[in-house]
Scaffold this motif. Structure first.
Motif, short mmCIF file in Angstrom:
data_model
loop_
_atom_site.label_atom_id
_atom_site.label_comp_id
_atom_site.label_asym_id
_atom_site.label_seq_id
_atom_site.Cartn_x
_atom_site.Cartn_y
_atom_site.Cartn_z
N ASP A 51 0.82 -1.21 0.00
CA ASP A 51 0.00 0.00 0.00
C ASP A 51 0.85 1.26 0.00
OD1 ASP A 51 -2.30 -1.50 -0.02
OD2 ASP A 51 -2.64 -1.36 2.15
N THR A 52 1.92 1.26 0.80
CA THR A 52 2.77 2.45 0.88
C THR A 52 3.66 2.58 -0.34
OG1 THR A 52 2.77 2.30 3.29
CG2 THR A 52 4.45 3.70 2.29
N LEU A 53 4.30 1.49 -0.75
CA LEU A 53 5.19 1.57 -1.90
C LEU A 53 4.46 2.00 -3.17
CD1 LEU A 53 7.55 -1.54 -1.52
CD2 LEU A 53 8.13 0.87 -1.22
N ASN A 54 3.21 1.62 -3.29
CA ASN A 54 2.46 1.98 -4.50
C ASN A 54 2.19 3.47 -4.63
OD1 ASN A 54 2.36 -0.64 -5.43
ND2 ASN A 54 0.32 -1.07 -4.58
N THR A 55 2.50 4.23 -3.59
CA THR A 55 2.33 5.68 -3.68
C THR A 55 3.59 6.36 -4.22
OG1 THR A 55 3.10 6.18 -1.42
CG2 THR A 55 0.76 5.61 -1.71
N TYR A 56 4.66 5.58 -4.44
CA TYR A 56 5.93 6.14 -4.91
C TYR A 56 6.26 5.67 -6.32
CZ TYR A 56 6.70 7.48 -0.07
OH TYR A 56 6.57 8.04 1.18
N ARG A 57 6.96 6.53 -7.06
CA ARG A 57 7.46 6.16 -8.38
C ARG A 57 8.82 5.49 -8.30
NH1 ARG A 57 5.93 9.91 -12.44
NH2 ARG A 57 7.67 9.20 -13.73
#
Length: 222
Positions: A51-57
């Motif tokens: 969930d958190t990693l998916n907010t980063y490029r």
């Protein structure tokens, strides 16, 4: 598409702790601000969840060392890369997770040893990349120069060290110190510079970092 690409800077260490890390974080924050990128710095490995990693490029490992992840966090990071996320490794990112072969292949090599800090001649072998297109064919700079083991043969070498120009190199004629490659869906950039705090005051080195981040961002999926 996000209006502002989000970058995660990760600096967790379980081995040697580089004194240059705060200066490096400050430099990366300045680069991000100047280029309209959103940046978040942490040493909390729990952010390596889907969930958190998916907010980063893109994730930037700034002189991480040692065994920094549990298995669940490793799996989340593998998924991030395989789903098109980007990775930028700086200096001791190669001195990290020796017992996780996937990581070694992804970052491109593992740190083996280094001589004392000294000036060396860097041969820029690929000047078509955003991290090198402004550099001369020979770049003279002072840093701590890593020797590597388990070099991934699939990396695209950007800069080689001229071992005749300093003492303590043991990789021979093929001594990459900066490279990029595509790995399992993600785009990867690594540079071996950045041990010294002074590196992050050097305009050429900062532009080298900026170009590496730009390459990864341009090729990474939202």
């Amino acid at each position: 598409m996000q209006d502002q690409p989000r970058l995660l800077v990760f600096t967790k260490t379980e081995g040697y702790r580089h004194a240059s890390i705060p200066k490096g974080v400050e430099a990366l924050e300045k680069i991000a601000s100047e280029n309209g990128w959103s940046i978040h710095h942490t040493e909390d490995a729990s952010v390596f969840n889907p969930d958190t990693l998916n907010t980063y490029r893109t994730v930037i490992f700034l002189s991480t060392t040692g065994d920094i992840f549990n298995e669940t966090q490793q799996n989340a990071f593998e998924d991030f890369i395989q789903n098109g996320g980007g990775f930028v490794g700086i200096h001791a990112a190669t001195d990290t997770e020796y017992d996780w072969p996937w990581y070694g292949d992804m970052v491109g090599a593992y740190f083996e040893s280094h001589p004392q800090i000294q000036e060396a001649r860097l041969k820029v072998v690929d000047r078509s990349h955003p991290s090198t297109d402004f550099l001369p064919e020979e770049w003279i700079r002072t840093d701590e120069w890593y020797n590597f083991m388990d070099i991934n043969p699939g990396i695209n070498v950007l800069i080689n060290l001229d071992e005749n120009s300093y003492e303590g190199g043991n990789n021979g004629d093929n001594h990459p110190i900066a490279w990029f490659h595509k790995f399992e869906g993600g785009h990867i950039f690594y540079t071996g510079g950045g041990h010294t705090s002074e590196s992050f005051d050097s305009e050429p080195f900062l532009n080298h970092l900026k170009g590496g981040i730009e390459y990864v961002l341009q090729n990474s999926l939202e």
